[in-house]
Scaffold this active site. Structure first.
Site, PDB file in Angstrom:
ATOM      1  N   GLY A  15       0.786  -1.197   0.028  1.00  0.00           N
ATOM      2  CA  GLY A  15      -0.001  -0.032  -0.099  1.00  0.00           C
ATOM      3  C   GLY A  15       0.714   1.195  -0.155  1.00  0.00           C
ATOM      4  O   GLY A  15       0.487   2.033  -0.722  1.00  0.00           O
ATOM      5  N   CYS A 280       5.423 -13.604   0.731  1.00  0.00           N
ATOM      6  CA  CYS A 280       4.563 -13.900  -0.162  1.00  0.00           C
ATOM      7  C   CYS A 280       4.527 -15.364  -0.868  1.00  0.00           C
ATOM      8  O   CYS A 280       3.722 -16.157  -1.092  1.00  0.00           O
ATOM      9  CB  CYS A 280       4.478 -13.166  -1.567  1.00  0.00           C
ATOM     10  SG  CYS A 280       3.961 -11.438  -0.956  1.00  0.00           S
ATOM     11  N   PHE A 281       5.820 -15.707  -1.209  1.00  0.00           N
ATOM     12  CA  PHE A 281       5.965 -17.082  -1.990  1.00  0.00           C
ATOM     13  C   PHE A 281       5.327 -18.243  -1.231  1.00  0.00           C
ATOM     14  O   PHE A 281       4.423 -18.770  -2.055  1.00  0.00           O
ATOM     15  CB  PHE A 281       7.593 -17.325  -2.317  1.00  0.00           C
ATOM     16  CG  PHE A 281       8.195 -16.505  -3.065  1.00  0.00           C
ATOM     17  CD1 PHE A 281       7.569 -15.690  -3.734  1.00  0.00           C
ATOM     18  CD2 PHE A 281       9.328 -16.593  -3.452  1.00  0.00           C
ATOM     19  CE1 PHE A 281       7.932 -14.831  -4.862  1.00  0.00           C
ATOM     20  CE2 PHE A 281       9.896 -15.785  -4.689  1.00  0.00           C
ATOM     21  CZ  PHE A 281       9.193 -14.750  -4.972  1.00  0.00           C
TER      22      PHE A 281
HETATM   23  N1  LIG Z   1       5.001  -7.650   0.330  1.00  0.00           N
HETATM   24  C1  LIG Z   1       5.308  -7.820  -0.904  1.00  0.00           C
HETATM   25  O1  LIG Z   1       6.255  -8.030  -1.572  1.00  0.00           O
HETATM   26  C2  LIG Z   1       3.941  -7.964  -1.711  1.00  0.00           C
HETATM   27  C3  LIG Z   1       3.983  -8.108  -3.142  1.00  0.00           C
HETATM   28  C4  LIG Z   1       3.075  -8.216  -3.858  1.00  0.00           C
HETATM   29  C5  LIG Z   1       1.816  -8.656  -3.074  1.00  0.00           C
HETATM   30  N2  LIG Z   1       1.633  -8.484  -1.907  1.00  0.00           N
HETATM   31  C6  LIG Z   1       0.233  -8.786  -1.370  1.00  0.00           C
HETATM   32  O2  LIG Z   1      -0.023  -7.359  -0.802  1.00  0.00           O
HETATM   33  C7  LIG Z   1      -1.019  -7.737   0.420  1.00  0.00           C
HETATM   34  C8  LIG Z   1      -0.196  -6.511   1.397  1.00  0.00           C
HETATM   35  O3  LIG Z   1       1.103  -7.065   1.594  1.00  0.00           O
HETATM   36  P1  LIG Z   1       1.816  -6.311   2.791  1.00  0.00           P
HETATM   37  O4  LIG Z   1       3.240  -6.955   2.559  1.00  0.00           O
HETATM   38  O5  LIG Z   1       1.777  -4.652   2.299  1.00  0.00           O
HETATM   39  O6  LIG Z   1       1.240  -6.457   4.132  1.00  0.00           O
HETATM   40  P2  LIG Z   1       1.878  -5.752   5.416  1.00  0.00           P
HETATM   41  O7  LIG Z   1       1.160  -6.315   6.624  1.00  0.00           O
HETATM   42  O8  LIG Z   1       2.861  -4.902   5.249  1.00  0.00           O
HETATM   43  O9  LIG Z   1       0.575  -4.325   5.277  1.00  0.00           O
HETATM   44  C9  LIG Z   1      -0.842  -4.764   5.383  1.00  0.00           C
HETATM   45  C10 LIG Z   1      -1.648  -3.495   6.301  1.00  0.00           C
HETATM   46  O10 LIG Z   1      -2.992  -3.460   6.348  1.00  0.00           O
HETATM   47  C11 LIG Z   1      -3.590  -3.182   7.664  1.00  0.00           C
HETATM   48  N3  LIG Z   1      -4.702  -3.420   7.801  1.00  0.00           N
HETATM   49  C12 LIG Z   1      -5.271  -4.634   7.900  1.00  0.00           C
HETATM   50  N4  LIG Z   1      -6.833  -4.723   8.016  1.00  0.00           N
HETATM   51  C13 LIG Z   1      -7.135  -3.325   7.744  1.00  0.00           C
HETATM   52  C14 LIG Z   1      -8.423  -2.579   7.891  1.00  0.00           C
HETATM   53  N5  LIG Z   1      -9.642  -3.404   7.820  1.00  0.00           N
HETATM   54  N6  LIG Z   1      -8.197  -1.344   7.818  1.00  0.00           N
HETATM   55  C15 LIG Z   1      -7.012  -0.664   7.827  1.00  0.00           C
HETATM   56  N7  LIG Z   1      -5.901  -1.066   7.559  1.00  0.00           N
HETATM   57  C16 LIG Z   1      -5.680  -2.533   7.826  1.00  0.00           C
HETATM   58  C17 LIG Z   1      -2.510  -3.843   8.328  1.00  0.00           C
HETATM   59  O11 LIG Z   1      -2.601  -2.838   9.713  1.00  0.00           O
HETATM   60  C18 LIG Z   1      -1.399  -3.688   7.714  1.00  0.00           C
HETATM   61  O12 LIG Z   1      -0.536  -2.316   8.086  1.00  0.00           O
HETATM   62  C19 LIG Z   1      -0.952  -9.277   0.601  1.00  0.00           C
HETATM   63  O13 LIG Z   1      -2.031  -9.818   0.181  1.00  0.00           O
HETATM   64  C20 LIG Z   1       0.452  -9.604  -0.046  1.00  0.00           C
HETATM   65  O14 LIG Z   1       0.275 -10.964  -0.403  1.00  0.00           O
HETATM   66  C21 LIG Z   1       2.621  -8.169  -1.091  1.00  0.00           C
END
Ligand SMILES: NC(=O)c1ccc[n+]([C@@H]2O[C@H](COP(=O)([O-])OP(=O)(O)OC[C@H]3O[C@@H](n4cnc5c(N)ncnc54)[C@H](O)[C@@H]3O)[C@@H](O)[C@H]2O)c1
Length: 464
Positions: A15, A280-281
């Site tokens: 995000g 993720c993986f």
């Molecule tokens: N990290 C990566 O490299 C990557 C790459 C591609 C896709 N993804 C995917 O993207 C998604 C997010 O991954 P990430 O690494 O950013 O996760 P993350 O845990 O770093 O961030 C997720 C955030 O969402 C917040 N959150 C959860 N529920 C909430 C709600 N109802 N309201 C407000 N905030 C809320 C959490 O507090 C957290 O800060 C996952 O599905 C992951 O598989 C991750």
């Protein structure tokens, strides 16, 4: 529909950087990133750009340019949902730990909660974009939640309508900004051409049209899982060959170079290492395994499951090898650990190979001196504190020299650039002899280590 206001639910590794880049490229759009984690939001708003919650090269500069102008971080989830024409759901989707599908299927509770929040607080027409990686057909669940609320709101004379799109993120941590600025492709899955066009217009501001792919929503969801499964599969494949190289006298770097020249194979993702990590993986493959089982395809499930089991086996293999080279016992021996993040240029430790390997070494009675240039001390403590075991058996140190003082061995687990420039002659004087370097990332100069009178084991090197 021309988008003027975006809300992103989830200010995490996806995000935060994704919205920073959208804000940079679309100054006419107000981008609000919201999260329920107050500490994380405070860090995003910190005056010192070195204190952002996520370390990614180039991220600080973009946040500095846009924050307070058209990029805002807050905990005002409801208010920002209400204002938005487009909402990205970018929340965590970890593997379920209990109940049906535990250990395989991903826990959708955060996605479901986000969908309910959108359903309750949005106004007018809203395009909801799945950014999180989700199992196939999750869009259906989101649409169902949104629809049920639509019916309710009609009763309240407050008309709302929604489109759901899938727009999975392919960024890799450590190179996230570059990946977002120059993506190999952007994938948009959906069934309403108007909604797709609204998102396409945003990306078109910096991504060539030919790289923006449209698919149906289920293909888009499955493509993301498949992409990660293929990448992880390459790592597991080359790691099995590394083991074979060590037994046969071959060198995995030479094998990789030779096979990578085949244009059908390609040279990327052929570096053997301590095993794949990251959030993720493993999670995405396990999801694929669950899907295959659910749809009555056990052979497919077994095939993909082996990618994960080889990764686990490989990490334990490295730990066993260290124990064996140090005369079969680590009891009371000090070992320097260089690198704890799952890869270089990130502070993320989720599923890092370092966690399993450190635990194995602690289990054998070792005392660890751990260094990582970006991972916070409290994160390492959290990752290693399990069942309150061995709490006094590791120290987190500030510099490489401290990590290698009076140790029997150094284990390199993350490919931080600094570790390739270590002066082994100087370090050698401080190590207990016979001293060992275990280079699981192939980043040190083998000859220099040997010249310094230190033994070396390199991943996939049959001559060490
Ligand atoms: N990290 C990566 O490299 C990557 C790459 C591609 C896709 N993804 C995917 O993207 C998604 C997010 O991954 P990430 O690494 O950013 O996760 P993350 O845990 O770093 O961030 C997720 C955030 O969402 C917040 N959150 C959860 N529920 C909430 C709600 N109802 N309201 C407000 N905030 C809320 C959490 O507090 C957290 O800060 C996952 O599905 C992951 O598989 C991750």
């Amino acid at each position: 529909m021309l988008i003027r206001n975006i809300c992103c639910i989830g200010a995490g590794y996806v995000g935060g950087p994704t919205m920073a880049v959208i804000a940079l490229k679309c100054p006419h759009i107000q981008v609000n990133v919201v999260d329920t984690n107050k500490e994380r939001i405070n860090q995003w708003n910190d005056d010192d750009f070195d204190n952002l919650p996520i370390y990614e090269p180039g991220l600080g500069e973009i946040v500095k340019k846009c924050r307070g102008k058209n990029l805002h971080f807050s905990i005002n989830v409801e208010e920002m949902i209400e204002k938005a024409d487009m909402i990205f759901i970018s929340v965590n989707t970890p593997t379920k730990t209990k109940g049906v599908g535990a250990g395989k299927v991903c826990d959708l509770k955060w996605v479901e909660k986000s969908a309910r929040q959108v359903a309750n607080f949005s106004k007018g027409h809203t395009i909801v974009v799945e950014k999180s990686t989700l199992p196939v057909r999750t869009a259906e669940v989101i649409q169902l939640i949104l629809n049920s609320c639509q019916n309710q709101s009609k009763l309240e004379f407050n008309n709302k309508s929604f489109d759901v799109l899938s727009n999975p993120e392919f960024l890799a941590e450590g190179t996230a900004i570059n990946d977002l600025l120059k993506p190999d492709r952007v994938l948009i899955g959906g069934d309403n051409p108007e909604a797709i066009e609204s998102l396409r217009i945003i990306y078109k501001r910096w991504v060539p049209e030919s790289k923006i792919l449209e698919t149906n929503i289920w293909s888009s969801e499955l493509a993301k899982l498949t992409s990660n499964a293929f990448l992880a599969q390459r790592i597991s494949s080359i790691n099995t060959i590394a083991a074979l190289c060590e037994s046969t006298g071959a060198d995995v770097r030479e094998v990789s170079r030779a096979i990578g020249r085949d244009s059908r194979i390609g040279s990327k993702f052929l570096d053997s290492g301590p095993g794949f990590g990251g959030s993720c993986f493993k999670k995405d493959i396990l999801n694929l395994v669950y899907l295959a089982e659910y749809f009555g395809l056990p052979e497919v499930a077994t095939f993909w499951n082996s990618v994960v089991s080889i990764n686990n086996w490989h990490q334990h293999r490295i730990s066993k090898l260290i124990i064996q080279k140090l005369f079969g016992s680590l009891s009371g021996k000090k070992i320097g650990i260089l690198g704890f993040a799952f890869k270089a240029n990130t502070n993320d430790t989720r599923e890092s190979a370092a966690i399993q390997i450190c635990k194995d070494l602690l289990e054998e009675g070792a005392i660890l001196l751990i260094h990582d240039p970006k991972v916070e001390k409290k994160k390492i403590d959290q990752d290693l504190s399990y069942e309150n075991k061995y709490t006094n058996s590791w120290n987190i140190v500030d510099c490489v020299e401290e990590a290698l003082e009076n140790v029997h061995a150094a284990v390199i687990l993350t490919e931080w650039q600094d570790y390739s420039n270590i002066n082994w002659h100087e370090i050698s004087l401080k190590m207990i002899k016979p001293a060992w370097i275990f280079d699981a990332r192939s980043i040190v100069d083998k000859q220099k280590v040997l010249d310094a009178g230190i033994n070396i084991w390199r991943i996939g090197d049959g001559s060490t």
